[in-house]
Scaffold this active site. Sequence first.
Site, short mmCIF file in Angstrom:
data_model
loop_
_atom_site.label_atom_id
_atom_site.label_comp_id
_atom_site.label_asym_id
_atom_site.label_seq_id
_atom_site.Cartn_x
_atom_site.Cartn_y
_atom_site.Cartn_z
N VAL A 10 -5.37 -39.81 -29.06
CA VAL A 10 -5.85 -39.33 -27.77
C VAL A 10 -4.69 -39.40 -26.78
O VAL A 10 -4.13 -40.47 -26.57
CB VAL A 10 -7.04 -40.17 -27.26
CG1 VAL A 10 -7.49 -39.64 -25.91
CG2 VAL A 10 -8.17 -40.16 -28.25
N LYS B 163 -17.49 -39.03 -11.41
CA LYS B 163 -18.68 -39.85 -11.23
C LYS B 163 -18.47 -41.15 -12.01
O LYS B 163 -18.37 -41.14 -13.23
CB LYS B 163 -19.92 -39.11 -11.76
CG LYS B 163 -21.20 -39.92 -11.77
CD LYS B 163 -22.33 -39.12 -12.40
CE LYS B 163 -23.60 -39.92 -12.51
NZ LYS B 163 -24.67 -39.15 -13.18
N ASP C 192 -35.07 -35.31 -13.16
CA ASP C 192 -34.54 -35.86 -11.91
C ASP C 192 -34.02 -34.72 -11.02
O ASP C 192 -32.94 -34.81 -10.44
CB ASP C 192 -33.42 -36.85 -12.20
CG ASP C 192 -33.11 -37.75 -10.99
OD1 ASP C 192 -33.93 -37.78 -10.05
OD2 ASP C 192 -32.04 -38.40 -10.99
#
Length: 662
Positions: free
Chosen positions: A506, A519, A615
């Site tokens: 990675v 977030k 939601d």
Amino acid sequence: MKKMKLRSMTMGFKHFIFALLAGLALLLVVHAQDQSGFISIACGLPVNSSFTEKNTEINYISDATFIDTGTSNSISTDIKDSHQQQVWNLRSFPQGNRNCYSINVTGGTKYLIRGTFLHGNYDGQDNLPQFDVYIGANIWETVRVDNSSISIWRELIHVPSRNYLQLCLVNTGRGTPFISAIELRPLINASYVTKSGSLALNWRADVGSNEGYRYPDDVHDRYWQSLNYFSWTNLSTNLTVDSQNHNDYQAPSVVMSTAVTPLNGSAPLGAFKWDSDNASTEYYVYMHFAEVVKLEANQSRSFNVTLNGKYWYGPLVPDYLSTTTLYSPSAISGSGNYQFSLVKTEKSTLPPILNAFEIYKVKYFLQSETDQEDVDAIAKIKSTYGIKRIWQGDPCAPKGYSWDGLNCSFEANTPPRITSLTLSSSGLTGQISADISNLVMLQYLDLSNNSLTGSVPDFLSQLQYLRVLNLERNQLSGSVPAQLIERSDNGSLSLRILGKGGFGTVYHGNIEDTQVAVKMLSPSSIQGFQQFQSEVKLLMRVHHRNLTTLVGYCYEGTNMGLIYEYMANGDLAEHLSGEKTKILSWEDRLRIATDAAQGLEYMHHGCKPPIIHRDVKCTNILLNENFHAKLADFGLSKFFPTDGGTHVSTRVAGTPGYLDPE
């Protein structure tokens, strides 16, 4: 006074709806003529089907090879008998915002393009829609169906710049779009010349006739509507009026063989008039004249043409049995209404004469189509991988209808370019397509969660604007090109590559000059990690223009965060609460509501299994720079089983927001 042009060469007004009333039959003298260059498509006709329409002898083919979406339907039997065969079937488009036909044409050739729409109560419910029709990236017309038994025709004279034409039907939320027939007829390029823009038909009339004509009488298959008033005297001849050999407009002999003069031989001939829908709307007018009476030696016919009472052209002396076409080389505009009259000159012994006329509205197609290099590249990528998304029409334009998974740049005076390509979880197999290298302006590329094999290709290093490359969860092997690693190390590229059979290597890099939203997971959140995982899993498998796009995520120790595309105008709650200075217009509000509804519709009906958000509230509806809405925050969403064997709660969850009192 406008300068006029005169050719001795053969051949609102509030939005004129050129419609064929039920029961109207076109009475034609049928004879064989060359249909070379004609493209005649009967929409909804079964695959590989064709027929010859008995009245016109025009050969029609199925539309199945021109589009891969939509549903074939047949009109009601009681309506079918009063219409020609090409409208007995139709194709409707209950799915997708934009569905497009792609038709091969000869670029640079002037075409008459006709779309025909006959609802025919095909759905058995007489649900009459309104929708938009686009030519490529630009709107052509709005089609509003008020009667299921009436055919609506839209005609456009247009010169395609490319060797294909894309005709798109756009769902505007007012019913299911449909189309019955598409017809293209090549014209002589020297005819219908404009300073700029294309020409949409307002009115075409055969004056003094009681019948309507089209092909084969008209070699270009134009519809000529009969027009006759009690205030006119009719004239006619049984002889042939020459309009084919020396006139670029080639008005049919049968049309030119009838004419009118005023009842009062000394009075002007009020030829035609119309009201404009807007004073800035531009029009081109074409008037066709031919003398149909053999004049005696002591007879003469000459007249002037006036527009709204002012001299426009003249004197004009029509030729015997030969067509003269009068037209303006520049557009007419600046008035709310227009009236053309023909006024007898002092030396004339006979009153004015008129045989036929045409009125067109100028259409400016100003939105550039996507750069051809990008169009060719993305089309090959679609073909290589067999991508099943509704990728039709122009990839980028118009901005509100760009292809799902693409973002584009829009700069003045330059064609749109593809800057972002997201094909995550799209079932891709094989090697990474070399056609991606032709998307030279690409900044973001996400091919994660597929079954791609082989090595990471060197050509990805050549994409100099690439800032984000995500190849996670494929079956790639081999070494990573050194240039990609170098760009990752110097912070110019965010690079994520997961190798075969595991996470592999990675590479982390910064995202320079790219705005994103992050977030972060609150350390004190009890269910945060579970919701974090849920949101990642869901966003890796759903892709829709009205759902926020996951760019990536970070997970280092106790720090976890999701990286989303940047939504410049924040969330809807901020705009409804008065925190923002901009007041949302009603158009903005309706678009936002529609966008949010389409996002939910995709989750409920476009995902297998369906997904329940649970939601939905104003803080979870985000707005981009154009105030298009996307749903966000899927941590509490749940997959809904379709086999009926498991119960899943769909109750509202999450922090309180606005709820309907009921």
